[in-house]
Design a protein around this motif. Structure first.
Motif, PDB file in Angstrom:
ATOM      1  N   LEU A 145       7.043 -13.826   0.244  1.00 24.34           N
ATOM      2  CA  LEU A 145       7.490 -12.451   0.026  1.00 24.34           C
ATOM      3  C   LEU A 145       6.426 -11.625  -0.691  1.00 24.34           C
ATOM      4  N   GLY A 146       5.616 -12.285  -1.507  1.00 21.33           N
ATOM      5  CA  GLY A 146       4.524 -11.562  -2.150  1.00 21.33           C
ATOM      6  C   GLY A 146       3.373 -11.314  -1.207  1.00 21.33           C
ATOM      7  N   LYS A 147       3.073 -12.306  -0.360  1.00 22.42           N
ATOM      8  CA  LYS A 147       1.938 -12.164   0.556  1.00 22.42           C
ATOM      9  C   LYS A 147       2.189 -11.094   1.609  1.00 22.42           C
ATOM     10  N   CYS A 148       3.426 -10.976   2.067  1.00 20.26           N
ATOM     11  CA  CYS A 148       3.704  -9.964   3.086  1.00 20.26           C
ATOM     12  C   CYS A 148       3.923  -8.572   2.483  1.00 20.26           C
ATOM     13  N   GLY A 149       3.996  -8.482   1.154  1.00 24.33           N
ATOM     14  CA  GLY A 149       4.128  -7.181   0.510  1.00 24.33           C
ATOM     15  C   GLY A 149       5.542  -6.742   0.248  1.00 24.33           C
ATOM     16  N   TYR A 150       6.497  -7.681   0.359  1.00 18.32           N
ATOM     17  CA  TYR A 150       7.902  -7.302   0.201  1.00 18.32           C
ATOM     18  C   TYR A 150       8.187  -6.755  -1.196  1.00 18.32           C
ATOM     19  N   TRP A 151       7.711  -7.455  -2.219  1.00 16.31           N
ATOM     20  CA  TRP A 151       7.978  -7.006  -3.588  1.00 16.31           C
ATOM     21  C   TRP A 151       7.335  -5.657  -3.865  1.00 16.31           C
ATOM     22  N   ARG A 152       6.140  -5.446  -3.334  1.00 17.15           N
ATOM     23  CA  ARG A 152       5.476  -4.163  -3.547  1.00 17.15           C
ATOM     24  C   ARG A 152       6.228  -3.040  -2.856  1.00 17.15           C
ATOM     25  N   SER A 153       6.799  -3.319  -1.689  1.00 20.71           N
ATOM     26  CA  SER A 153       7.571  -2.286  -0.987  1.00 20.71           C
ATOM     27  C   SER A 153       8.830  -1.924  -1.768  1.00 20.71           C
ATOM     28  N   LEU A 154       9.437  -2.922  -2.432  1.00 20.96           N
ATOM     29  CA  LEU A 154      10.621  -2.633  -3.245  1.00 20.96           C
ATOM     30  C   LEU A 154      10.271  -1.775  -4.458  1.00 20.96           C
ATOM     31  N   LEU A 155       9.152  -2.094  -5.100  1.00 19.71           N
ATOM     32  CA  LEU A 155       8.769  -1.362  -6.304  1.00 19.71           C
ATOM     33  C   LEU A 155       8.345   0.070  -6.002  1.00 19.71           C
ATOM     34  N   THR A 156       7.654   0.274  -4.883  1.00 26.60           N
ATOM     35  CA  THR A 156       7.122   1.599  -4.557  1.00 26.60           C
ATOM     36  C   THR A 156       8.066   2.420  -3.699  1.00 26.60           C
ATOM     37  N   GLY A 157       9.033   1.770  -3.050  1.00 26.67           N
ATOM     38  CA  GLY A 157       9.919   2.501  -2.157  1.00 26.67           C
ATOM     39  C   GLY A 157       9.241   2.937  -0.878  1.00 26.67           C
ATOM     40  N   ARG A 158       8.176   2.245  -0.498  1.00 25.72           N
ATOM     41  CA  ARG A 158       7.443   2.581   0.725  1.00 25.72           C
ATOM     42  C   ARG A 158       7.311   1.344   1.599  1.00 25.72           C
ATOM     43  N   SER A 159       7.142   1.564   2.886  1.00 19.92           N
ATOM     44  CA  SER A 159       6.959   0.460   3.826  1.00 19.92           C
ATOM     45  C   SER A 159       5.466   0.139   3.912  1.00 19.92           C
ATOM     46  N   ILE A 160       5.009  -0.748   3.031  1.00 16.59           N
ATOM     47  CA  ILE A 160       3.595  -1.095   2.938  1.00 16.59           C
ATOM     48  C   ILE A 160       3.465  -2.605   2.790  1.00 16.59           C
ATOM     49  N   ASP A 161       2.251  -3.102   3.034  1.00  8.16           N
ATOM     50  CA  ASP A 161       1.994  -4.520   2.851  1.00  8.16           C
ATOM     51  C   ASP A 161       1.449  -4.774   1.456  1.00  8.16           C
ATOM     52  N   GLN A 162       0.959  -5.985   1.213  1.00 13.58           N
ATOM     53  CA  GLN A 162       0.501  -6.349  -0.115  1.00 13.58           C
ATOM     54  C   GLN A 162      -0.696  -5.510  -0.565  1.00 13.58           C
ATOM     55  N   ASP A 163      -1.518  -5.074   0.389  1.00 15.28           N
ATOM     56  CA  ASP A 163      -2.698  -4.280   0.067  1.00 15.28           C
ATOM     57  C   ASP A 163      -2.433  -2.785   0.031  1.00 15.28           C
ATOM     58  N   GLY A 164      -1.194  -2.383   0.245  1.00 14.04           N
ATOM     59  CA  GLY A 164      -0.848  -0.971   0.221  1.00 14.04           C
ATOM     60  C   GLY A 164      -1.012  -0.259   1.541  1.00 14.04           C
ATOM     61  N   ASN A 165      -1.290  -0.988   2.625  1.00 12.34           N
ATOM     62  CA  ASN A 165      -1.440  -0.378   3.946  1.00 12.34           C
ATOM     63  C   ASN A 165      -0.073  -0.151   4.577  1.00 12.34           C
ATOM     64  N   PRO A 166       0.108   0.951   5.293  1.00 17.23           N
ATOM     65  CA  PRO A 166       1.413   1.231   5.907  1.00 17.23           C
ATOM     66  C   PRO A 166       1.733   0.241   7.018  1.00 17.23           C
ATOM     67  N   ILE A 167       2.987  -0.148   7.107  1.00 13.65           N
ATOM     68  CA  ILE A 167       3.478  -1.001   8.183  1.00 13.65           C
ATOM     69  C   ILE A 167       4.801  -0.435   8.671  1.00 13.65           C
ATOM     70  N   PRO A 168       5.212  -0.751   9.892  1.00 12.53           N
ATOM     71  CA  PRO A 168       6.500  -0.252  10.393  1.00 12.53           C
ATOM     72  C   PRO A 168       7.669  -0.795   9.578  1.00 12.53           C
ATOM     73  N   TRP A 169       8.737  -0.042   9.528  1.00  5.26           N
ATOM     74  CA  TRP A 169       9.942  -0.486   8.843  1.00  5.26           C
ATOM     75  C   TRP A 169      10.724  -1.401   9.782  1.00  5.26           C
ATOM     76  N   MET A 170      10.085  -2.522  10.128  1.00  4.26           N
ATOM     77  CA  MET A 170      10.648  -3.551  10.992  1.00  4.26           C
ATOM     78  C   MET A 170      10.496  -4.892  10.287  1.00  4.26           C
ATOM     79  N   ASN A 171      11.170  -5.904  10.800  1.00  5.49           N
ATOM     80  CA  ASN A 171      11.076  -7.207  10.156  1.00  5.49           C
ATOM     81  C   ASN A 171       9.644  -7.738  10.236  1.00  5.49           C
ATOM     82  N   TYR A 172       9.302  -8.580   9.276  1.00  5.83           N
ATOM     83  CA  TYR A 172       7.922  -9.019   9.129  1.00  5.83           C
ATOM     84  C   TYR A 172       7.435  -9.868  10.298  1.00  5.83           C
TER      85      TYR A 172
END
Length: 286
Positions: free
Chosen positions: A36-63
């Motif tokens: 969950l950390g590697k795919c950026g899930y925790w970061r997306s929860l904290l920021t409220g944005r659909s992003i990966d671990q590096d902050g790059n945008p990703i679709p709001w679809m399952n990983y």
């Protein structure tokens, strides 16, 4: 919500040793060593944005679907997208051109300023004629059509004339019963369906996304930028090398036949031992 509260209370009254274990797991997740950390899930929860671990945008679809798209999309593809957002920014970084529709003005203004040069985001009305029929205003054909906005059932019916012969339809949130009509329509006209589900950014619940392809071709075959999946039978997950669907049962049957052919003319050690004992028995009887 009650389940989360119950688990939290159980954690508070648990022995210190169990609490230490739980905190160690949470710490590993926060450090990014957990999936969950590697795919950026925790970061997306904290920021409220659909992003990966590096902050790059990703679709709001399952990983699982996001990883699939990263492998399959290439720079020679054109895409039409019903609904804009972080997915538009993601698709534009992989495809040659992306045309995205948006009916919400606030959402349009948020992402229009972030769009790449190859990403054209259009603000349209929310009626079926304005939204679903927009794709028919031109004769452009698209390699990928994403259905992830309003009136999805109607979009699935009206976009087909603008899909290339080897085109793919990406239908999001098919786990919602409201879109059963659109999925059923695509199946009736010959589309094959590959569905992936799982957790997606900013969400505690699972979601499913479907890739729709026609039965007589293998989608995205021949793209030089595509990394081939490593399947045991070396075929696309959508069918055999000639485009026909191939089931796991037929693959196993082929392997069994090959083993039979390879073993033809040879006798196993067990059978050789049995024949020798039979000869000795006959000699003693004589």
């Amino acid at each position: 919500m009650f389940d989360y509260a119950r688990d939290f209370l159980r954690f508070l009254v648990s022995p210190p040793k169990e609490q230490a274990k739980a905190l160690a797991v949470i710490k590993r997740m926060r450090l990014g060593r957990h999936y969950l950390g590697k795919c950026g899930y925790w970061r997306s929860l904290l920021t409220g944005r659909s992003i990966d671990q590096d902050g790059n945008p990703i679709p709001w679809m399952n990983y699982a679907m996001v990883g699939f798209l990263k492998e399959r999309l290439s720079s020679n593809m054109t895409m039409f997208e019903y609904g804009s957002g972080y997915s538009s920014l993601f698709f534009a970084s992989y495809c040659r051109s992306v045309l995205s529709l948006e009916h919400n003005r606030d959402f349009y203004e948020l992402f229009h300023g972030q769009a790449r040069a190859n990403n054209d985001i259009r603000l349209v009305g929310d009626s079926i004629e304005d939204y679903c029929g927009f794709i028919k205003e031109g004769d452009t054909l698209y390699d990928v059509i994403v259905i992830d906005g309003l009136h999805r059932n109607e979009c699935a019916k009206q976009c087909l004339d603008n899909l290339t012969p080897n085109g793919v339809i990406l239908f999001d949130d098919i786990n919602e019963y409201a879109w059963d009509e659109g999925i059923r329509h695509l199946k009736e006209i010959g589309f094959k369906q590959l569905t992936m589900g799982g957790l997606k950014p900013q969400s505690y619940a699972g979601a499913s996304t479907s890739v729709g392809t026609m039965e007589n071709f293998v989608p995205w075959r021949g793209n030089s930028n595509m990394r081939r999946p490593t399947y045991e039978h070396r075929q696309s997950p959508f069918g055999s090398s000639d485009g026909r669907p191939q089931s796991g049962r037929s693959v196993r049957r082929g392997r069994d036949s090959a083993r039979t052919d390879q073993g033809a003319g040879r006798t196993s050690p067990e059978r050789r031992t049995g024949r020798a004992s039979d000869r000795r028995t006959r000699r003693c009887a004589a």
